[in-house]
Design a protein around this motif. Structure first.
Motif, PDB file in Angstrom:
ATOM      1  N   SER B  14       0.877  -1.204   0.024  1.00 22.35           N
ATOM      2  CA  SER B  14       0.091  -0.025   0.013  1.00 22.35           C
ATOM      3  C   SER B  14       0.847   1.270  -0.078  1.00 22.35           C
ATOM      4  CB  SER B  14      -0.876   0.105   1.114  1.00 22.35           C
ATOM      5  OG  SER B  14      -1.917  -0.943   1.192  1.00 22.35           O
ATOM      6  N   SER B  18       0.808   4.303  -2.594  1.00 21.01           N
ATOM      7  CA  SER B  18       0.486   5.664  -1.924  1.00 21.01           C
ATOM      8  C   SER B  18       1.289   6.626  -2.202  1.00 21.01           C
ATOM      9  CB  SER B  18       0.186   5.431  -0.477  1.00 21.01           C
ATOM     10  OG  SER B  18       0.119   6.829   0.228  1.00 21.01           O
ATOM     11  N   GLY B 116     -18.609   8.437 -11.255  1.00 20.06           N
ATOM     12  CA  GLY B 116     -19.095   7.289 -11.016  1.00 20.06           C
ATOM     13  C   GLY B 116     -18.726   5.841 -12.061  1.00 20.06           C
ATOM     14  N   MET B 117     -18.148   6.213 -12.861  1.00 17.48           N
ATOM     15  CA  MET B 117     -17.760   5.073 -13.976  1.00 17.48           C
ATOM     16  C   MET B 117     -16.699   4.214 -13.326  1.00 17.48           C
ATOM     17  SD  MET B 117     -18.014   7.048 -17.413  1.00 17.48           S
ATOM     18  CE  MET B 117     -18.236   5.595 -18.649  1.00 17.48           C
ATOM     19  N   LYS B 118     -16.392   3.346 -14.009  1.00 19.41           N
ATOM     20  CA  LYS B 118     -15.142   2.486 -13.422  1.00 19.41           C
ATOM     21  C   LYS B 118     -14.215   2.220 -14.625  1.00 19.41           C
ATOM     22  CE  LYS B 118     -18.184  -0.311 -10.336  1.00 19.41           C
ATOM     23  NZ  LYS B 118     -19.391   0.189 -10.768  1.00 19.41           N
ATOM     24  N   LEU B 209      -3.393   8.374  -9.588  1.00 20.16           N
ATOM     25  CA  LEU B 209      -4.412   8.701  -8.613  1.00 20.16           C
ATOM     26  C   LEU B 209      -5.770   8.081  -9.140  1.00 20.16           C
ATOM     27  CD1 LEU B 209      -4.240  12.304  -7.048  1.00 20.16           C
ATOM     28  CD2 LEU B 209      -4.286  10.064  -5.878  1.00 20.16           C
ATOM     29  N   VAL B 212      -5.298   4.149 -10.726  1.00 22.54           N
ATOM     30  CA  VAL B 212      -4.723   2.934  -9.703  1.00 22.54           C
ATOM     31  C   VAL B 212      -5.207   3.214  -8.145  1.00 22.54           C
ATOM     32  CG1 VAL B 212      -2.603   1.677  -8.958  1.00 22.54           C
ATOM     33  CG2 VAL B 212      -2.904   2.611 -11.500  1.00 22.54           C
ATOM     34  N   ARG B 213      -4.722   4.553  -7.772  1.00 24.29           N
ATOM     35  CA  ARG B 213      -4.956   4.396  -6.307  1.00 24.29           C
ATOM     36  C   ARG B 213      -6.198   4.780  -5.792  1.00 24.29           C
ATOM     37  NH1 ARG B 213      -2.126   9.039  -2.704  1.00 24.29           N
ATOM     38  NH2 ARG B 213      -3.089   8.489  -0.680  1.00 24.29           N
ATOM     39  N   VAL B 214      -7.054   5.553  -6.638  1.00 24.20           N
ATOM     40  CA  VAL B 214      -8.474   5.576  -6.195  1.00 24.20           C
ATOM     41  C   VAL B 214      -9.681   4.512  -6.420  1.00 24.20           C
ATOM     42  CG1 VAL B 214     -10.490   6.968  -5.684  1.00 24.20           C
ATOM     43  CG2 VAL B 214      -7.940   7.976  -5.472  1.00 24.20           C
ATOM     44  N   PRO B 215      -9.585   3.963  -7.487  1.00 26.52           N
ATOM     45  CA  PRO B 215      -9.414   4.262  -8.725  1.00 26.52           C
ATOM     46  C   PRO B 215     -10.730   4.820  -9.396  1.00 26.52           C
ATOM     47  CG  PRO B 215      -9.597   1.734  -8.786  1.00 26.52           C
ATOM     48  CD  PRO B 215      -9.917   2.551  -7.384  1.00 26.52           C
ATOM     49  N   GLN B 216     -11.186   5.907  -9.563  1.00 25.47           N
ATOM     50  CA  GLN B 216     -12.237   6.332 -10.241  1.00 25.47           C
ATOM     51  C   GLN B 216     -11.800   7.887 -10.491  1.00 25.47           C
ATOM     52  OE1 GLN B 216     -15.265   6.737  -7.427  1.00 25.47           O
ATOM     53  NE2 GLN B 216     -14.451   8.315  -6.220  1.00 25.47           N
ATOM     54  N   THR B 218     -13.069  11.673  -9.616  1.00 23.46           N
ATOM     55  CA  THR B 218     -14.222  12.543  -8.580  1.00 23.46           C
ATOM     56  C   THR B 218     -13.552  13.979  -8.909  1.00 23.46           C
ATOM     57  OG1 THR B 218     -14.259  10.676  -6.801  1.00 23.46           O
ATOM     58  CG2 THR B 218     -14.859  12.737  -6.184  1.00 23.46           C
ATOM     59  N   MET B 221     -10.108  15.686  -6.968  1.00 27.95           N
ATOM     60  CA  MET B 221      -9.692  14.510  -6.203  1.00 27.95           C
ATOM     61  C   MET B 221      -8.165  14.465  -6.077  1.00 27.95           C
ATOM     62  SD  MET B 221      -9.192  11.458  -9.390  1.00 27.95           S
ATOM     63  CE  MET B 221      -9.003  10.205  -8.142  1.00 27.95           C
ATOM     64  N   ALA B 223      -6.950  16.890  -4.412  1.00 28.18           N
ATOM     65  CA  ALA B 223      -7.192  17.454  -2.941  1.00 28.18           C
ATOM     66  C   ALA B 223      -5.535  17.826  -2.236  1.00 28.18           C
ATOM     67  CB  ALA B 223      -7.811  16.379  -2.039  1.00 28.18           C
TER      68      ALA B 223
END
Lengths: 358, 307
Positions: B14, B18, B116-118, B209, B212-216, B218, B221, B223
């Protein structure tokens, strides 16, 4: 003489011009958001409320908003700016805007302020919130029934009463159906940071949790859970239906639209008064998103029965006997928590380990 | 306290995930600053990379295409910065901040249909032999390609700046653009190339980000990840190795503190929460205190051949 006539005509035209403009837009409603509208959760639902206000009043209302306003000192500037730009009513939609809202309100006695999830009121400051803990009870029931590892992960944001209430309510109802259940709570100290929320979900899953509850605003924990597989989650603040049927098995949906329309109407009618609103499932401020097929039929049935009982007022999620985490008695058998204690809740109920950060 | 539920293998895995986005953005920005340009638009370029990478990966179902597009998008955005600051001599700080605002706004516009998509995510590599090693194989040798690429990139940047003539020229431009100009080097051209490289790296970090890390996807994001990357470059005193240490420390302590919380460690949460910032700053300051390492002397100063 001629010039004077001209001037007065111009002045008259100007007044008329402004007059018609004012008549076209009776009320300007402002909204301060803590995250971006596209967070898919908390701010997204507030903005749906704002759009509902526009739909309901058409030309008679103008709405303005500012996104991603940090809590604390910077929000005072943003709220002041909004009041100066002519808003008649301003909704500040996060707990951390409480003191800034009250202090700006003192400077603008003619502007109405509505602060979400806080507890400080004034002549021109109302507070409103939803009884999310009612929805948390249903989540806790489903979570406790469905967990196989008996470990439930909870991504908490800030240690404020609203968040603590949610943890307690979910825990009480998970424990009821599953005495072995354990809660791991991670305090993220943010409302919105998708990468951190996803990391938190992953940390909980790696530590054995197979249910993730979140009290942060983005859909990132849903994505992380979907990635991990065999983990269930619940939509927070918004339906987050893109992640149904798995991992998202149900959700708490905030429905602010009726309240926003009602309050803007009150400003138009001149009947606005400072008040304290705290509505739950019954009046429709808290909605429960569709329980997906991933939930066994009997659990779903029990969950819906619980929802109906709460909505009808037959059952209160905080009903004794309940002890505090330090072992002292909080509620005697059959006793129901009063709103005052709930609004200031700063303790875990018995069974939740760990400390609440101060 | 019972920390047995923390699995060290998963923890290290992880941490690597990260740290990668910040590392990518920071190493790119370091090269930019080494050439004497301060680009504060990392956040904007990262989020642009995040949204473009996500959109392309969804539409082409190829994460590799997504990363490539993210790098191109980051570089294009940085080109705007380059033209404004290098040819039109605009203020670098203000232009960089503007770049961040443009990136944030544009990304939410582009990203609207993708909420909301993958997305297809990068496959984990299965390196023959190495991945099969017990413990270490799972910990270090079964990540996605980008994790390794980011580390290779750090090594390449380090070697480039230290051992190559081109790297020496880049540093010379950053230390004294007038001298470099007098020697006949094309200051503006060299800086533009550095800026493009920085933009591409930030774009890759952003795509990591969202893919891979979130993965979506937003809105908003990143931040603040871009600002962390900027801070790490400074605290790492403009050295590639230290940038890597800083990024891994920050990513590592972030993940570690979340794991400690999840395991119920008996440490004040406020302290845990602040720890990524504290530890990273303290460690990098201590390393830097061991020698004198200033910023590139021409950092942030405008250059025009006529002056």
């Amino acid at each position: 003489m001629k010039r004077r006539t001209l001037l007065s005509t111009a002045a008259l035209a100007l007044t008329l011009g402004f007059g018609t403009a004012a008549a076209a837009q009776d009320v300007t409603a402002g909204f301060i958001y803590v995250g971006p509208i596209g967070d898919g959760g908390w701010t997204y639902e507030h903005d749906k409320g704002r759009l509902a206000v526009e739909d309901a009043f058409g030309d008679k209302v103008k709405t303005i908003y500012q996104e991603s306003v940090p809590e604390g000192a910077d929000s005072e500037r943003a709220i002041t700016q909004m009041a100066l730009s002519g808003a008649d009513i301003i909704f500040t939609t996060s707990f951390g805007y409480m003191d800034p809202t009250v202090s700006v309100a003192a400077k603008f006695p003619n502007v109405k302020f509505e602060h979400a999830t806080g507890y400080k009121t004034a002549d021109n400051v109302s507070v409103y919130s939803a009884r999310f803990y009612e929805g948390r009870a249903i989540q806790g029931h489903i979570a406790g029934s469905m967990t196989k590892t008996n470990k439930i992960g909870y991504i908490a944001s800030y240690p404020i009463p609203e968040v603590i209430r949610g943890i307690n309510s979910a825990y009480i109802h998970a424990k009821k159906v599953n005495p072995d259940v354990e809660f791991s709570v991670i305090w993220a100290f943010t409302w919105f940071d998708p990468a951190k929320e996803a990391d938190a979900a992953r940390a909980l899953i790696e530590n054995g949790a197979d249910v993730i509850l979140q009290h942060t605003d983005s859909t990132a924990p849903q994505a992380a859970a979907a990635d991990a597989g065999n983990v269930i989650t619940f939509g927070q603040a918004s339906d987050m239906g893109d992640y149904a049927p798995m991992p998202r098995v149900s959700s708490i949906i905030d429905n602010w639209a009726p309240y926003y329309i009602d309050r803007v109407q009150a400003v138009m009618d001149g009947t606005w008064e400072s008040k304290d609103t705290w509505d739950g499932i019954g009046p429709g401020m808290v909605g429960i998103g569709e329980i997906s097929d991933a939930v066994p039929a009997e659990v779903k049935e029990q969950a819906l029965a619980l929802k109906d009982a709460i909505a009808a007022g037959d059952y209160h999620p905080f009903t004794g006997p309940l002890n505090k985490a330090d072992g002292s008695v909080w509620l005697a058998d059959g006793e129901v928590a009063d709103d005052g204690t709930l609004l200031g809740m700063d303790f875990y109920v018995e069974g939740i380990t760990g400390d609440i950060p101060k | 306290m019972d920390l047995s539920s923390i699995n060290p293998i998963l923890l290290v895995a992880s941490i690597m995930v990260s740290a990668t986005p910040i590392l990518l953005a920071a190493i790119g920005e370091m090269v930019v600053e080494k050439s004497g340009v301060l680009n504060l638009g990392v956040e904007g370029m990262m989020i642009t990379g995040a949204v473009v990478g996500f959109a392309v990966a969804v539409n082409s179902t190829s994460p590799a295409a997504g990363f490539l597009a993210a790098a191109v998008a980051g570089a294009l955005l940085s080109l705007a910065f380059g033209v404004l600051t290098q040819f039109l001599l605009s203020n670098q700080v203000a232009t960089g901040l503007g770049l961040t605002l443009v990136g944030l706004g544009m990304s939410s516009l582009i990203g609207k249909p993708y909420e909301g998509m993958k997305s297809p995510t990068l496959p984990k590599l299965d390196i023959p032999l190495l991945s099969d090693l017990p413990v270490v194989g799972r910990m270090l040798f079964s990540h996605d390609l980008m994790v390794y690429l980011s580390l290779v990139l750090v090594a390449l940047v380090w070697a480039f700046l230290k051992y190559t003539r081109a790297g020496l020229i880049l540093r010379a431009v950053g230390e004294s653009h007038d001298s470099a100009h007098a020697l006949g080097y094309k200051v503006v051209r060299i800086r533009l190339i550095a800026i493009l490289f920085g933009g591409a790296c930030a774009g890759l970090g952003g795509a990591y980000l969202s893919l891979v890390r979130v993965p979506q996807w937003t809105e908003g994001m990143t931040a603040g990840a871009g600002w962390i990357a900027l801070a790490i470059v400074v605290f790492a005193s403009w050295r590639a190795g230290r940038v890597a240490i800083g990024a891994y420390l920050f990513g590592g302590v972030t993940v570690l503190q979340l794991n400690l919380q999840a395991a119920g460690a008996d440490v004040p949460v406020a302290l845990l929460s602040a720890s990524p910032y504290l530890v990273t700053i303290i460690v990098l300051v201590i390393i830097s205190a061991l020698g004198a390492h200033g910023a590139p002397a021409s950092l942030g100063r405008p250059f025009h051949a006529s002056s």
